[in-house]
Design a protein around this motif. Structure first.
Motif, PDB file in Angstrom:
ATOM      1  N   TYR A 276       8.825 -18.287  -1.137  1.00 37.35           N
ATOM      2  CA  TYR A 276       8.892 -16.910  -1.642  1.00 37.35           C
ATOM      3  C   TYR A 276      10.220 -16.265  -1.255  1.00 37.35           C
ATOM      4  O   TYR A 276      10.858 -15.597  -2.079  1.00 37.35           O
ATOM      5  CB  TYR A 276       7.722 -16.096  -1.103  1.00 37.35           C
ATOM      6  CG  TYR A 276       7.842 -14.622  -1.414  1.00 37.35           C
ATOM      7  CD1 TYR A 276       7.573 -14.136  -2.691  1.00 37.35           C
ATOM      8  CD2 TYR A 276       8.247 -13.716  -0.435  1.00 37.35           C
ATOM      9  CE1 TYR A 276       7.697 -12.789  -2.988  1.00 37.35           C
ATOM     10  CE2 TYR A 276       8.373 -12.376  -0.721  1.00 37.35           C
ATOM     11  CZ  TYR A 276       8.098 -11.917  -1.999  1.00 37.35           C
ATOM     12  OH  TYR A 276       8.237 -10.578  -2.291  1.00 37.35           O
ATOM     13  N   ARG A 277      10.617 -16.460  -0.009  1.00 42.27           N
ATOM     14  CA  ARG A 277      11.878 -15.870   0.460  1.00 42.27           C
ATOM     15  C   ARG A 277      13.048 -16.369  -0.375  1.00 42.27           C
ATOM     16  O   ARG A 277      13.923 -15.586  -0.787  1.00 42.27           O
ATOM     17  CB  ARG A 277      12.100 -16.220   1.939  1.00 42.27           C
ATOM     18  CG  ARG A 277      13.356 -15.602   2.539  1.00 42.27           C
ATOM     19  CD  ARG A 277      13.577 -16.078   3.948  1.00 42.27           C
ATOM     20  NE  ARG A 277      13.840 -17.514   4.005  1.00 42.27           N
ATOM     21  CZ  ARG A 277      15.029 -18.053   3.727  1.00 42.27           C
ATOM     22  NH1 ARG A 277      16.044 -17.300   3.356  1.00 42.27           N
ATOM     23  NH2 ARG A 277      15.182 -19.366   3.816  1.00 42.27           N
ATOM     24  N   ILE A 278      13.071 -17.671  -0.668  1.00 43.02           N
ATOM     25  CA  ILE A 278      14.163 -18.237  -1.472  1.00 43.02           C
ATOM     26  C   ILE A 278      14.115 -17.681  -2.895  1.00 43.02           C
ATOM     27  O   ILE A 278      15.144 -17.328  -3.491  1.00 43.02           O
ATOM     28  CB  ILE A 278      14.056 -19.773  -1.478  1.00 43.02           C
ATOM     29  CG1 ILE A 278      14.348 -20.321  -0.076  1.00 43.02           C
ATOM     30  CG2 ILE A 278      14.998 -20.387  -2.504  1.00 43.02           C
ATOM     31  CD1 ILE A 278      14.094 -21.806   0.063  1.00 43.02           C
ATOM     32  N   PHE A 279      12.926 -17.578  -3.452  1.00 42.64           N
ATOM     33  CA  PHE A 279      12.762 -17.137  -4.834  1.00 42.64           C
ATOM     34  C   PHE A 279      13.259 -15.707  -5.037  1.00 42.64           C
ATOM     35  O   PHE A 279      13.842 -15.390  -6.084  1.00 42.64           O
ATOM     36  CB  PHE A 279      11.294 -17.275  -5.227  1.00 42.64           C
ATOM     37  CG  PHE A 279      10.981 -16.864  -6.636  1.00 42.64           C
ATOM     38  CD1 PHE A 279      11.805 -17.233  -7.696  1.00 42.64           C
ATOM     39  CD2 PHE A 279       9.871 -16.093  -6.914  1.00 42.64           C
ATOM     40  CE1 PHE A 279      11.519 -16.851  -8.998  1.00 42.64           C
ATOM     41  CE2 PHE A 279       9.574 -15.703  -8.207  1.00 42.64           C
ATOM     42  CZ  PHE A 279      10.398 -16.081  -9.246  1.00 42.64           C
TER      43      PHE A 279
ATOM     44  N   LEU B 229       7.076 -13.332  -9.759  1.00 47.11           N
ATOM     45  CA  LEU B 229       7.088 -14.116 -11.000  1.00 47.11           C
ATOM     46  C   LEU B 229       7.205 -13.199 -12.208  1.00 47.11           C
ATOM     47  O   LEU B 229       7.947 -13.498 -13.167  1.00 47.11           O
ATOM     48  CB  LEU B 229       5.816 -14.972 -11.094  1.00 47.11           C
ATOM     49  CG  LEU B 229       5.702 -16.124 -10.092  1.00 47.11           C
ATOM     50  CD1 LEU B 229       4.301 -16.731 -10.134  1.00 47.11           C
ATOM     51  CD2 LEU B 229       6.738 -17.199 -10.380  1.00 47.11           C
ATOM     52  N   VAL B 230       6.485 -12.102 -12.193  1.00 46.62           N
ATOM     53  CA  VAL B 230       6.554 -11.137 -13.304  1.00 46.62           C
ATOM     54  C   VAL B 230       7.964 -10.560 -13.402  1.00 46.62           C
ATOM     55  O   VAL B 230       8.526 -10.425 -14.506  1.00 46.62           O
ATOM     56  CB  VAL B 230       5.505 -10.029 -13.111  1.00 46.62           C
ATOM     57  CG1 VAL B 230       5.698  -8.936 -14.166  1.00 46.62           C
ATOM     58  CG2 VAL B 230       4.100 -10.605 -13.200  1.00 46.62           C
TER      59      VAL B 230
ATOM     60  N   ALA C  42       8.543 -20.101 -13.929  1.00 42.28           N
ATOM     61  CA  ALA C  42       7.679 -18.945 -13.676  1.00 42.28           C
ATOM     62  C   ALA C  42       6.444 -18.980 -14.574  1.00 42.28           C
ATOM     63  O   ALA C  42       5.319 -18.694 -14.125  1.00 42.28           O
ATOM     64  CB  ALA C  42       8.462 -17.647 -13.890  1.00 42.28           C
ATOM     65  N   LEU C  43       6.632 -19.330 -15.838  1.00 44.29           N
ATOM     66  CA  LEU C  43       5.501 -19.418 -16.761  1.00 44.29           C
ATOM     67  C   LEU C  43       4.536 -20.530 -16.369  1.00 44.29           C
ATOM     68  O   LEU C  43       3.310 -20.376 -16.478  1.00 44.29           O
ATOM     69  CB  LEU C  43       6.008 -19.640 -18.186  1.00 44.29           C
ATOM     70  CG  LEU C  43       6.506 -18.387 -18.910  1.00 44.29           C
ATOM     71  CD1 LEU C  43       7.238 -18.760 -20.186  1.00 44.29           C
ATOM     72  CD2 LEU C  43       5.331 -17.460 -19.215  1.00 44.29           C
ATOM     73  N   LYS C  44       5.078 -21.645 -15.905  1.00 46.12           N
ATOM     74  CA  LYS C  44       4.205 -22.732 -15.435  1.00 46.12           C
ATOM     75  C   LYS C  44       3.325 -22.259 -14.285  1.00 46.12           C
ATOM     76  O   LYS C  44       2.120 -22.536 -14.246  1.00 46.12           O
ATOM     77  CB  LYS C  44       5.053 -23.925 -14.979  1.00 46.12           C
ATOM     78  CG  LYS C  44       5.673 -24.744 -16.083  1.00 46.12           C
ATOM     79  CD  LYS C  44       6.454 -25.917 -15.491  1.00 46.12           C
ATOM     80  CE  LYS C  44       7.117 -26.759 -16.573  1.00 46.12           C
ATOM     81  NZ  LYS C  44       7.898 -27.885 -15.997  1.00 46.12           N
ATOM     82  N   ALA C  45       3.953 -21.551 -13.339  1.00 48.45           N
ATOM     83  CA  ALA C  45       3.202 -21.059 -12.191  1.00 48.45           C
ATOM     84  C   ALA C  45       2.135 -20.054 -12.618  1.00 48.45           C
ATOM     85  O   ALA C  45       0.982 -20.105 -12.165  1.00 48.45           O
ATOM     86  CB  ALA C  45       4.153 -20.429 -11.177  1.00 48.45           C
TER      87      ALA C  45
END
Length: 889
Positions: free
Chosen positions: A91-94, A145-146, A165-168
């Protein structure tokens, strides 16, 4: 020491400047970590986490690759130690676009998606893992993601990141619909914007090729095609459709969704070029069972999923979308756009893809769409205008699909157009579309008994098919042969008149493409149609048999591998298509070399095909075979016994006996009284082969011999098996029944399972009513015994302490198997009449609810077992606990 040194050195390779070296090192680390982490390599994650904070981009990339590979291999035992460490870091990297590259952030999302999938699968058994492993990071990850979908800054987001993001989000929607419901409004807006904005880009860059596109490239240098983003959007919609909680959302936007689905169904510029230059590829991509995949095919799949789930809304939405697209196409056409026809072709494809739905809705009065007028005024006009070969071809294809709603006058007009294009068009795409249309027209006219309409078209159709068969190969040839077989079954007199043209062509195809199983199967079908025609039968045999006989007589090293097996299959088709009495050519000329070929080969496929060919002889005309004799005085039955013995020879491969049970069964059924002492030898051969067999298909084939005998000769077969020793010194009866009952639940084939199950019923009835101790005294393996502290066993522990099983009477096992088959039959019957779930019946799934057993399936089984006759239970010498178990095998 060596392993420890390798584990110490490997992480240094993550800093290498060459991307492929880093990827190889990452894969090696992942493979070792799968076995050594955390026990033997506890410091691994600390090393990787430190690498992620490095200022060296190569080291960060290497660490992410290692984590990506490891996440793909992580087990449910390891994930509790991995997720709490890795997910917050991902999450931090994203969420730090200024610090990490787009590709690194994309890998962070991929790792999250992989871990979420594993946790979701674990939650099916233990809901608690969701609260401890996923829910703490789910809200913040979903929000991030949104935001990534809303990000239009090319320096911080591209199609590749949106794809991840859509895959997740798709994984989350599928597995956690209750949790994601609150986020759905925020998710849908950026997803819908991505779908609509991508549509115009897709049309310009991929469909029409008028603009260049800068496609994303991953960290390994591989191009992440724009199409992949579209695939992910469609997969997300599939996820919404599959989740009952979100179907109402899809329904609300059905009209607009279908409008854009049709946009994505358009032929791309690359497809236009490839299909024009390679007709085989066109046939392959257009086949319903194609292995190809493209945005066009993905859009079709989504349309069909919508049609299945939202019948009424999809039908009206499709009609609305077609009206819009047709109007837009007219505007584009008037403005001189050369690509105007593509959207029209896409609309035709959509109408044909959901034909059954549209016809059903129109018949029920739920859809106001005049299909006959559409075909007459629009489809016929496009065929006549011939402005685009692909549009003409699609219109011809569509006409065949909707032949069922045409009157005779409209069918006549479309047949004229189809035959004219088949004969005159220079486009292979149009020709092949004509072939498909002809197949559908012929199939409809045969089913409706109105094939007379075809009579005047048969000759030009045949000429066109023959021309295509001589010009093309592979997939095109397969399509042509399929349609040829259909056409030849229309009019017997016409087929007789063209036999001299067809038979040599099909023989030539057989010799050239004997290694292609699809084409050889269709060659067999054509020969079968020809020999079923009494006026063609002798002529076909005169042309075909010399070729087959020369193949049978040839040395196996002088002809292509597998040719003899295919020749035997074709001879079988000829025999099956003939009626008794068989011609002298089949008995006196073809039978001797066929048998000689079977008895002198070691090739398993030739032996299998030979056994089936001989079975066809016995099935069609046993008397004629028994009356024929060779110069040595051996009759056809003697040779049949020799072939059966060859197939049952324990020294040969067990796969030679894959179908021998059918041959033995029909020999016993039709010639049992003539076999004499050979019958005992034949059954002993079956027993001998069964002792060697390990493959389920072979065991089933051999067991079916005794299952058939139990239906007709119960006492005789029991007496025979009781008097023959088995492999362990006990009677062969015990060996056969134990082998049978231990594999009955694995048997396949509806007919075979019915025969086998009914034979077990008769066997059980006989044993109980006659109190046959030969059967009652047999015991068999029951259920596995589990211990509470068993845990995970290593291979050495499994060898030292093998699994323990209960021992139960054979009759109890038979009872359980019969109940198992009965419950399956009831379930199949219930499913066949069960209506589709409607939105009013949808279940609100709650991720926090604990799972349970399938109550319906469990109650069904318990009800059936509780209904077993108590006298039978007492006779078996067991209490009802054995019969109340749900596990029957």
């Amino acid at each position: 020491m060596a392993k420890a040194a390798i584990r110490q050195i490997l992480p240094l390779g993550l800093k290498e400047s060459v991307s492929k070296v880093r990827s190889s090192v990452a894969y090696a680390i992942s493979a070792i970590a799968h076995w050594d982490w955390p026990e033997a390599w506890p410091e691994l994650f600390e090393i990787l986490m430190q690498s992620l904070t490095s200022k060296d981009g190569n080291e960060v990339h290497g660490a992410m690759r290692a984590l990506t590979e490891f996440s793909r291999e992580v087990t449910d035992i390891q994930i509790p130690g991995v997720a709490p460490v890795i997910l917050p870091e991902m999450y931090r990297i994203f969420v730090e676009p200024d610090k990490y590259s787009i590709r690194t952030r994309g890998r962070a999302v991929e790792i999250f998606c992989t871990c979420a999938t594993i946790i979701a699968n674990m939650a099916e058994m233990d809901k608690a893992v969701l609260k401890t492993l996923l829910y703490p990071v789910l809200p913040m990850f979903t929000e991030a993601l949104v935001r990534s979908l809303q990000d239009k800054n090319p320096t911080t987001s591209d199609s590749g990141l949106k794809m991840e993001a859509l895959k997740a989000l798709t994984v989350l929607v599928r597995h956690f619909p209750h949790r994601m419901a609150t986020w759905l409004p925020q998710i849908l807006t950026p997803v819908w914007n991505t779908l609509t904005e991508s549509a115009s880009v897709y049309v310009r860059t991929v469909v029409n090729g008028t603009d260049e596109t800068n496609e994303a490239v991953d960290s390994d240098g591989d191009v992440m095609g724009f199409e992949n983003l579209v695939f992910c959007i469609f997969e997300f919609v599939h996820g919404l459709v599959d989740a009952p909680k979100f179907r109402s959302t899809v329904r609300k936007g059905m009209d607009d969704l279908i409008y854009y689905v049709i946009v994505y169904m358009q032929i791309t510029e690359d497809q236009f070029v490839i299909w024009t230059e390679n007709p085989d590829r066109f046939v392959e991509d257009e086949d319903d069972d194609t292995f190809s995949y493209s945005v066009r095919i993905s859009a079709q799949d989504l349309l069909q999923a919508l049609a299945q789930e939202f019948e009424s809304q999809c039908a009206t939405g499709l009609a609305s979308a077609i009206n819009k697209h047709f109007h837009e196409a007219d505007v584009a056409r008037a403005s001189g756009d050369p690509h105007w026809w593509k959207i029209r072709e896409s609309c035709m494809l959509a109408v044909g893809s959901v034909k059954d739905l549209l016809l059903e809705q129109m018949q029920e009065g739920k859809l106001n769409f005049d299909i006959a007028a559409f075909l007459r005024n629009c489809v016929l006009d496009h065929i006549a205008s011939a402005e685009s070969t692909f549009l003409v071809g699609r219109c011809l294809w569509l006409s065949g699909r909707y032949a069922v709603v045409m009157n005779s006058e409209l069918i006549q007009r479309f047949l004229e157009a189809t035959v004219s294009n088949l004969r005159d068009s220079e486009s292979a795409v149009v020709n092949l579309s004509c072939v498909r249309a002809i197949w559908w027209f012929t199939d409809h006219l045969q089913n409706s008994g109105t094939t007379s309409i075809l009579n005047s078209f048969l000759e030009p159709i045949l000429d066109g098919l023959v021309s295509l068969a001589t010009r093309f190969s592979s997939d095109v040839l397969s399509l042509v042969l399929e349609t040829l077989g259909c056409i030849l079954s229309v009019n017997e007199s016409f087929t007789q008149s063209c036999e001299s043209k067809i038979t040599p062509l099909v023989i030539a195809v057989f010799l050239k493409y004997n290694s292609d199983p699809v084409i050889t199967s269709q060659v067999q079908d054509v020969f079968k149609v020809l020999v079923q025609n009494a006026g063609c039968r002798m002529a076909v045999q005169q042309r075909l048999l010399p070729t087959l006989i020369s193949i049978f007589n040839a040395s196996s090293d002088k002809i292509p591998m597998g040719l003899q097996a295919v020749a035997l299959d074709i001879l079988q088709s000829v025999i099956r298509g003939s009626s008794a009495p068989l011609s002298n050519a089949l008995i006196e000329q073809a039978f001797p070399p066929m048998v000689h070929c079977i008895l002198n080969t070691d090739d398993s496929s030739t032996l299998q095909s030979g056994g089936e060919c001989l079975r066809a002889y016995v099935s069609v005309d046993l008397e004629q075979l028994a009356n024929w004799r060779d110069d040595a005085g051996h009759d056809g039955l003697w040779y049949a016994m020799q072939v059966a013995g060859r197939l049952l020879d324990p020294r040969s491969s067990e796969f030679t006996a894959t179908f021998v049970g059918r041959l033995v069964s029909i020999l016993v059924a039709k010639a049992g009284s003539r076999l004499g002492e050979n019958l005992d030898l034949l059954l002993k051969g079956v027993l001998s082969k069964m002792q060697q067999a390990e493959s389920l298909a072979v065991v089933q084939s051999l067991v079916m011999v005794f299952a058939h005998l139990i239906h007709g000769e119960m006492e005789a077969v029991l007496e025979f098996l009781s008097g023959v020793p088995g492999p362990t010194g006990k009677s062969a009866l015990e060996f056969v029944l134990v082998e049978w009952c231990s594999k009955q639940h694995l048997f396949f084939g509806l007919y075979e399972r019915k025969v086998s199950t009914l034979a077990l019923c008769k066997l059980l009835q006989h044993a109980v009513s006659m109190q046959d101790v030969r059967i009652a005294n047999i015991e068999i393996k029951g259920d596995q015994v589990y211990t509470s502290n068993a845990g995970v066993k290593t291979r050495s522990q499994t060898r030292e302490r093998p699994a323990q099983w209960t021992t139960i009477p054979l009759l109890v096992k038979i009872c359980k198997l019969i109940i198992y088959e009965l419950s399956n039959a009831i379930e199949m019957a219930m499913n066949s009449v069960k209506e589709e779930d409607t939105e009013d019946d949808e279940i609100e799934w709650n991720d926090d609810n604990s799972g349970g057993d399938d109550a319906e399936g469990g109650n069904l089984f318990v009800a059936e077992t509780q209904g077993i006759d108590s006298s039978l239970t007492a006779y078996c010498g067991l209490n009802s606990d054995y019969l109340d178990r749900k596990s029957v095998v």
